[in-house]
Design a protein around this motif. Structure first.
Motif, short mmCIF file in Angstrom:
data_model
loop_
_atom_site.label_atom_id
_atom_site.label_comp_id
_atom_site.label_asym_id
_atom_site.label_seq_id
_atom_site.Cartn_x
_atom_site.Cartn_y
_atom_site.Cartn_z
N TRP A 1 0.84 -1.19 0.00
CA TRP A 1 0.00 0.00 0.00
C TRP A 1 0.88 1.25 0.00
O TRP A 1 1.74 1.41 0.86
N ILE A 2 0.68 2.14 -0.99
CA ILE A 2 1.49 3.36 -1.06
C ILE A 2 0.64 4.62 -1.07
O ILE A 2 1.17 5.72 -1.26
N GLY A 3 -0.68 4.50 -0.85
CA GLY A 3 -1.51 5.69 -0.81
C GLY A 3 -2.92 5.39 -1.29
O GLY A 3 -3.27 4.25 -1.59
N ARG A 4 -3.73 6.46 -1.34
CA ARG A 4 -5.11 6.35 -1.78
C ARG A 4 -5.27 6.88 -3.19
O ARG A 4 -4.69 7.89 -3.57
N ALA A 5 -6.10 6.19 -3.98
CA ALA A 5 -6.33 6.58 -5.37
C ALA A 5 -7.37 7.70 -5.46
O ALA A 5 -7.35 8.47 -6.43
N ASP A 6 -8.28 7.78 -4.51
CA ASP A 6 -9.31 8.82 -4.57
C ASP A 6 -8.70 10.13 -4.10
O ASP A 6 -8.59 10.40 -2.92
N GLN A 7 -8.31 10.96 -5.07
CA GLN A 7 -7.62 12.21 -4.78
C GLN A 7 -8.49 13.42 -5.11
O GLN A 7 -7.98 14.52 -5.37
N THR A 8 -9.81 13.23 -5.10
CA THR A 8 -10.73 14.32 -5.40
C THR A 8 -10.50 15.50 -4.46
O THR A 8 -10.34 15.32 -3.25
N THR A 9 -10.46 16.69 -5.02
CA THR A 9 -10.29 17.89 -4.21
C THR A 9 -11.19 18.99 -4.75
O THR A 9 -11.69 18.91 -5.88
N LYS A 10 -11.43 20.01 -3.95
CA LYS A 10 -12.31 21.12 -4.36
C LYS A 10 -11.43 22.33 -4.69
O LYS A 10 -10.60 22.76 -3.88
#
Length: 447
Positions: free
Chosen positions: A348-357
């Motif tokens: 595990w190297i991070g999260r794929a959901d990188q949604t930002t506003k």
């Protein structure tokens, strides 16, 4: 009886030409591969030729997808597909991914499992609720989450006593690990979470040789036992998951006499990959297909590139076909020095959901992927969000080997059309952007 086991060992060693034959009941067999007589491997599947493994998985895949289509959720998700043609990674990659993050909404529309379960809820063994909430069924089977293989790689064997500190309350983690330990022929202490002093009392008295749980709670157990004068030194090995295992923590636990390995798992698929004694990446579990795709898409990335972990299982009760886990990893080259031949991931190297506003508008990885599709001459892309004065600002960095005149302006126009926000574009040389799977990076100061 005391002299019988050594005699059997000698006979088997002579017959097979191998040393260290394990004849303990239940050791090294899950019904999937030939009983492996070596103590090192769980079964013969772990060391088979990679091409034979790939051929076997994709020979079975069409029937698995046809089976999954018995569930209304999969029928709606895929529509009309030619499942008989799903005999390669390229064919599989044409199917849409199912995002784990969508399960909350899908299960509200079609309770309880979004219509993705083939086995009716009343015929399941257990029904779980994970944070979200996301609900999962446990079907029948002695090792439903594929944990036994990971435990065996950790050094756990039939007849061992294992202390389980995952939660038994509603969530599946403890039950997944317990089923794997039982499949190996081990006794399990159901420690659960909390009640540290009681767990230490149980460990000191029952003397388990192995631990299953989070790495940080294992440290808590050792620290608390030391302060209270209790002896839990029987814990010699641990399979951990569910939290980060930094090298410093692994080293500290090792100095206390406990060798720690980790596995990577999600509730819907069970164990995806696990460490061996080589500790060089995580070995993909047998009986699953792992892909690494560009975040926000279902498009596989080249081996070595970071991307989102996508998993296909052969679970007959709750099949998962191209489940996008939301986690980032990368395929490692070659095979493990331990001799297991399956593909390896970096863990595990991070999260794929990188949604930002940005400026009140959500910007998603899928939108950056759309920019890439409209400009195929671009390589890796990375959107950086910052503050310019008192306003949000975003810059898209894009790799390109030979940019044509006006390409930057054209990409900027596409970026604005797709996101509805104006941004700057910087073209970069191939290989200059970090290979970490990050598509959107928010560098705005917090607070």
């Amino acid at each position: 009886m005391a002299g019988l086991v050594p005699a059997i060992h000698a006979l088997l060693n002579a017959a097979t030409g191998k040393k260290d034959v394990d004849v303990r009941h239940g050791a090294g067999h899950d019904g999937g591969g030939e009983l492996c007589v070596s103590k090192q491997y769980y079964d013969s599947l772990e060391t088979r030729d990679p091409a034979a493994r790939e051929a076997d998985l994709f020979a079975r895949l069409p029937a698995q997808v046809a089976h999954a289509l018995k569930a209304p959720g999969w029928n709606e998700h895929f529509g009309a597909i030619d499942f008989a043609a799903l005999t390669s990674r390229a064919a599989l990659a044409k199917l849409p991914v199912l995002r784990k993050s969508d399960f909350v909404g899908l299960q509200k529309v079609m309770p309880p499992f979004g219509g993705f379960n083939v086995t009716p809820p009343g015929r399941a063994k257990r029904l779980f609720m994970s944070p979200g909430p996301i609900f999962e069924p446990e079907g029948e089977g002695k090792d439903f989450a594929g944990v036994a293989r990971a435990l065996h790689a950790t050094g756990v064997r039939a007849g061992d006593i294992v202390h389980n500190s995952f939660s038994y309350h509603l969530t599946p983690g403890a039950w997944m690990l317990e089923a794997g330990a039982h499949a190996l022929g081990c006794a399990v202490i159901p420690g659960g979470v909390g009640n540290t002093e009681s767990q230490i009392e149980a460990i000191a008295h029952l003397k388990p040789s192995a631990y299953m749980g989070t790495p940080d709670f294992l440290k808590v157990l050792f620290d608390t036992a030391e302060k209270s004068g209790k002896d839990i030194s029987s814990l010699k090995r641990a399979l951990v998951s569910g939290a980060a295992l930094p090298p410093s923590l692994r080293d500290e636990l090792g100095k206390r006499g406990c060798a720690v390995l980790q596995c990577y798992a999600v509730a819907e698929t069970g164990v995806i990959a696990y460490e061996s004694e080589a500790r060089e990446g995580m070995i993909v579990n047998e009986d699953i297909i792992v892909e690494i795709v560009r975040p926000g898409t279902g498009d596989p990335v080249p081996d070595g590139d970071a991307g989102e972990v996508v998993v296909t299982t052969f679970n007959s009760h709750y099949p998962m076909i191209r489940l996008a886990t939301g986690d980032l990893s990368a395929i490692m080259p070659g095979v493990s020095p331990c001799g297991r031949t399956n593909r390896r991931i970096r863990g595990w190297i991070g999260r794929a959901d990188q949604t930002t506003k940005v400026k009140g508008m959500f910007v998603r990885p899928e939108q950056i992927a759309e920019v890439a599709r409209k400009h195929p001459e671009l390589g890796r892309l990375r959107l950086t969000v910052t503050r310019d004065g008192e306003q949000d600002a975003m810059t898209l960095k894009a790799e390109c080997a030979a940019p044509a005149a006006g390409l930057g302006d054209a990409v900027a126009a596409t970026l604005q059309a797709v996101t509805k926000i104006r941004g700057q574009v910087t073209l970069a040389a191939p290989g200059s952007l970090p290979n970490d799977g990050k598509v959107i990076v928010d560098e705005r100061p917090v607070g």
